[in-house]
Design a protein around this motif. Structure first.
Motif, PDB file in Angstrom:
ATOM      1  N   ALA A  27     169.157 -28.003  47.752  1.00  0.00           N
ATOM      2  CA  ALA A  27     168.145 -26.998  47.293  1.00  0.00           C
ATOM      3  C   ALA A  27     168.883 -25.744  47.487  1.00  0.00           C
ATOM      4  CB  ALA A  27     166.815 -27.103  47.800  1.00  0.00           C
ATOM      5  N   VAL A  28     169.424 -25.301  48.474  1.00  0.00           N
ATOM      6  CA  VAL A  28     169.797 -24.146  48.799  1.00  0.00           C
ATOM      7  C   VAL A  28     171.183 -23.782  47.801  1.00  0.00           C
ATOM      8  CG1 VAL A  28     171.114 -22.628  50.338  1.00  0.00           C
ATOM      9  CG2 VAL A  28     168.889 -23.932  51.112  1.00  0.00           C
ATOM     10  N   LEU A  29     171.965 -24.752  47.783  1.00  0.00           N
ATOM     11  CA  LEU A  29     173.137 -24.681  46.709  1.00  0.00           C
ATOM     12  C   LEU A  29     172.824 -24.448  45.328  1.00  0.00           C
ATOM     13  CD1 LEU A  29     175.705 -27.072  48.601  1.00  0.00           C
ATOM     14  CD2 LEU A  29     175.714 -24.482  48.646  1.00  0.00           C
ATOM     15  N   LYS A  30     171.776 -25.233  44.923  1.00  0.00           N
ATOM     16  CA  LYS A  30     171.176 -25.212  43.512  1.00  0.00           C
ATOM     17  C   LYS A  30     170.599 -23.749  43.247  1.00  0.00           C
ATOM     18  CE  LYS A  30     167.701 -27.271  40.465  1.00  0.00           C
ATOM     19  NZ  LYS A  30     166.678 -28.475  40.130  1.00  0.00           N
ATOM     20  N   SER A  34     172.232 -20.857  40.589  1.00  0.00           N
ATOM     21  CA  SER A  34     171.407 -20.449  39.355  1.00  0.00           C
ATOM     22  C   SER A  34     171.452 -18.815  39.451  1.00  0.00           C
ATOM     23  CB  SER A  34     169.822 -20.842  39.740  1.00  0.00           C
ATOM     24  OG  SER A  34     169.213 -20.404  40.972  1.00  0.00           O
ATOM     25  N   ILE A  35     171.571 -18.311  40.625  1.00  0.00           N
ATOM     26  CA  ILE A  35     171.980 -16.874  40.952  1.00  0.00           C
ATOM     27  C   ILE A  35     173.336 -16.366  40.277  1.00  0.00           C
ATOM     28  CG2 ILE A  35     172.138 -15.017  42.579  1.00  0.00           C
ATOM     29  CD1 ILE A  35     170.197 -16.525  44.321  1.00  0.00           C
ATOM     30  N   LYS A  36     174.141 -17.403  40.603  1.00  0.00           N
ATOM     31  CA  LYS A  36     175.578 -16.906  40.329  1.00  0.00           C
ATOM     32  C   LYS A  36     175.635 -16.995  38.649  1.00  0.00           C
ATOM     33  CE  LYS A  36     178.655 -20.395  40.340  1.00  0.00           C
ATOM     34  NZ  LYS A  36     179.456 -21.217  40.734  1.00  0.00           N
ATOM     35  N   ASP A  37     174.963 -18.090  38.172  1.00  0.00           N
ATOM     36  CA  ASP A  37     175.071 -18.431  36.556  1.00  0.00           C
ATOM     37  C   ASP A  37     174.414 -17.698  35.888  1.00  0.00           C
ATOM     38  OD1 ASP A  37     177.207 -20.199  37.239  1.00  0.00           O
ATOM     39  OD2 ASP A  37     175.725 -22.061  37.341  1.00  0.00           O
ATOM     40  N   GLN A  38     173.253 -16.842  36.321  1.00  0.00           N
ATOM     41  CA  GLN A  38     172.250 -16.128  35.624  1.00  0.00           C
ATOM     42  C   GLN A  38     173.163 -14.866  34.816  1.00  0.00           C
ATOM     43  OE1 GLN A  38     170.990 -12.916  36.465  1.00  0.00           O
ATOM     44  NE2 GLN A  38     172.427 -12.738  38.164  1.00  0.00           N
ATOM     45  N   ILE A  40     171.148 -12.137  33.842  1.00  0.00           N
ATOM     46  CA  ILE A  40     170.275 -10.989  33.798  1.00  0.00           C
ATOM     47  C   ILE A  40     170.538  -9.637  34.673  1.00  0.00           C
ATOM     48  CG2 ILE A  40     167.744 -10.288  34.357  1.00  0.00           C
ATOM     49  CD1 ILE A  40     167.140 -13.358  34.091  1.00  0.00           C
ATOM     50  N   MET A  41     171.250  -9.896  35.747  1.00  0.00           N
ATOM     51  CA  MET A  41     171.766  -8.905  36.597  1.00  0.00           C
ATOM     52  C   MET A  41     173.155  -9.021  36.918  1.00  0.00           C
ATOM     53  SD  MET A  41     169.883  -9.559  40.269  1.00  0.00           S
ATOM     54  CE  MET A  41     169.921 -11.044  40.800  1.00  0.00           C
ATOM     55  N   PRO A  42     174.079  -8.141  37.153  1.00  0.00           N
ATOM     56  CA  PRO A  42     175.229  -8.368  37.653  1.00  0.00           C
ATOM     57  C   PRO A  42     175.405  -8.731  39.183  1.00  0.00           C
ATOM     58  CG  PRO A  42     174.860  -6.069  37.410  1.00  0.00           C
ATOM     59  CD  PRO A  42     173.641  -6.853  36.846  1.00  0.00           C
ATOM     60  N   VAL A  43     176.263  -9.808  39.338  1.00  0.00           N
ATOM     61  CA  VAL A  43     176.579 -10.105  40.803  1.00  0.00           C
ATOM     62  C   VAL A  43     177.915 -10.464  41.040  1.00  0.00           C
ATOM     63  CG1 VAL A  43     174.161 -11.532  40.829  1.00  0.00           C
ATOM     64  CG2 VAL A  43     176.418 -12.648  40.117  1.00  0.00           C
ATOM     65  N   ASP A  44     178.278 -10.178  42.358  1.00  0.00           N
ATOM     66  CA  ASP A  44     179.612 -10.349  42.733  1.00  0.00           C
ATOM     67  C   ASP A  44     180.032 -11.813  42.978  1.00  0.00           C
ATOM     68  OD1 ASP A  44     182.110 -10.269  44.042  1.00  0.00           O
ATOM     69  OD2 ASP A  44     181.735  -8.471  44.846  1.00  0.00           O
ATOM     70  N   LYS A  45     180.507 -12.387  41.878  1.00  0.00           N
ATOM     71  CA  LYS A  45     180.677 -13.987  42.377  1.00  0.00           C
ATOM     72  C   LYS A  45     181.588 -14.411  43.333  1.00  0.00           C
ATOM     73  CE  LYS A  45     179.324 -15.115  37.791  1.00  0.00           C
ATOM     74  NZ  LYS A  45     179.759 -15.689  36.560  1.00  0.00           N
ATOM     75  N   ARG A  46     182.666 -13.393  43.936  1.00  0.00           N
ATOM     76  CA  ARG A  46     183.531 -13.449  44.883  1.00  0.00           C
ATOM     77  C   ARG A  46     182.585 -13.811  46.399  1.00  0.00           C
ATOM     78  NH1 ARG A  46     186.485  -9.134  47.985  1.00  0.00           N
ATOM     79  NH2 ARG A  46     184.897  -7.906  46.823  1.00  0.00           N
ATOM     80  N   TRP A  47     181.744 -12.753  46.336  1.00  0.00           N
ATOM     81  CA  TRP A  47     181.029 -12.654  47.584  1.00  0.00           C
ATOM     82  C   TRP A  47     179.820 -13.861  47.390  1.00  0.00           C
ATOM     83  CZ3 TRP A  47     181.764 -11.002  51.990  1.00  0.00           C
ATOM     84  CH2 TRP A  47     182.579  -9.701  52.101  1.00  0.00           C
ATOM     85  N   ILE A  48     179.600 -14.361  46.303  1.00  0.00           N
ATOM     86  CA  ILE A  48     178.543 -15.513  46.246  1.00  0.00           C
ATOM     87  C   ILE A  48     179.230 -16.639  46.628  1.00  0.00           C
ATOM     88  CG2 ILE A  48     177.449 -17.098  44.678  1.00  0.00           C
ATOM     89  CD1 ILE A  48     176.418 -14.467  43.342  1.00  0.00           C
ATOM     90  N   ALA A  49     180.689 -16.706  46.283  1.00  0.00           N
ATOM     91  CA  ALA A  49     181.596 -17.823  46.645  1.00  0.00           C
ATOM     92  C   ALA A  49     181.850 -17.874  48.222  1.00  0.00           C
ATOM     93  CB  ALA A  49     182.802 -17.974  45.851  1.00  0.00           C
ATOM     94  N   ILE A  50     182.119 -16.737  48.798  1.00  0.00           N
ATOM     95  CA  ILE A  50     182.035 -16.748  50.177  1.00  0.00           C
ATOM     96  C   ILE A  50     180.827 -16.953  51.039  1.00  0.00           C
ATOM     97  CG2 ILE A  50     182.342 -15.193  52.183  1.00  0.00           C
ATOM     98  CD1 ILE A  50     184.362 -13.375  50.222  1.00  0.00           C
ATOM     99  N   GLY A  51     179.772 -16.799  50.484  1.00  0.00           N
ATOM    100  CA  GLY A  51     178.628 -17.211  51.205  1.00  0.00           C
ATOM    101  C   GLY A  51     178.301 -18.645  50.838  1.00  0.00           C
ATOM    102  N   THR A  52     178.557 -19.180  49.600  1.00  0.00           N
ATOM    103  CA  THR A  52     178.451 -20.592  49.501  1.00  0.00           C
ATOM    104  C   THR A  52     179.243 -21.385  50.643  1.00  0.00           C
ATOM    105  OG1 THR A  52     177.862 -19.901  47.220  1.00  0.00           O
ATOM    106  CG2 THR A  52     178.570 -22.367  47.953  1.00  0.00           C
ATOM    107  N   THR A  53     180.631 -20.934  50.702  1.00  0.00           N
ATOM    108  CA  THR A  53     181.305 -21.710  51.584  1.00  0.00           C
ATOM    109  C   THR A  53     180.856 -21.441  52.997  1.00  0.00           C
ATOM    110  OG1 THR A  53     183.404 -21.185  50.125  1.00  0.00           O
ATOM    111  CG2 THR A  53     183.722 -21.901  52.563  1.00  0.00           C
TER     112      THR A  53
END
Length: 71
Positions: A27-30, A34-38, A40-53
């Motif tokens: 559920a958390v990874l899903k 969804s945040i990474k793939d939206q 609506i707002m810009p996100v830093d995918k590099r930090w999202i990848a680090i957080g995911t790991t």
């Protein structure tokens, strides 16, 4: 559907807890995906990848803690 953990070396309680952990992890990874793939707002995918790991490592560590019977 995710594969449930099973094995003769683990108690039924351990298997149940591990399956609960894996359900929460999914559920958390899903949510993160969804945040990474939206768009609506810009996100830093590099930090999202680090957080995911880091989150994946955290869940893996908790599962390892449940599997090890060191008191």
């Amino acid at each position: 559907m995710e594969e449930k953990i099973k094995g003769p070396a683990l108690s039924q309680e351990q298997i149940g807890v591990i399956n609960e952990i894996k359900t929460v992890e999914t559920a958390v990874l899903k949510l993160i995906n969804s945040i990474k793939d939206q768009e609506i707002m810009p996100v830093d995918k590099r930090w999202i990848a680090i957080g995911t790991t880091d989150i994946e490592k955290g869940f893996m560590s908790v599962i390892k803690g449940v599997c090890n019977n060191v008191n």
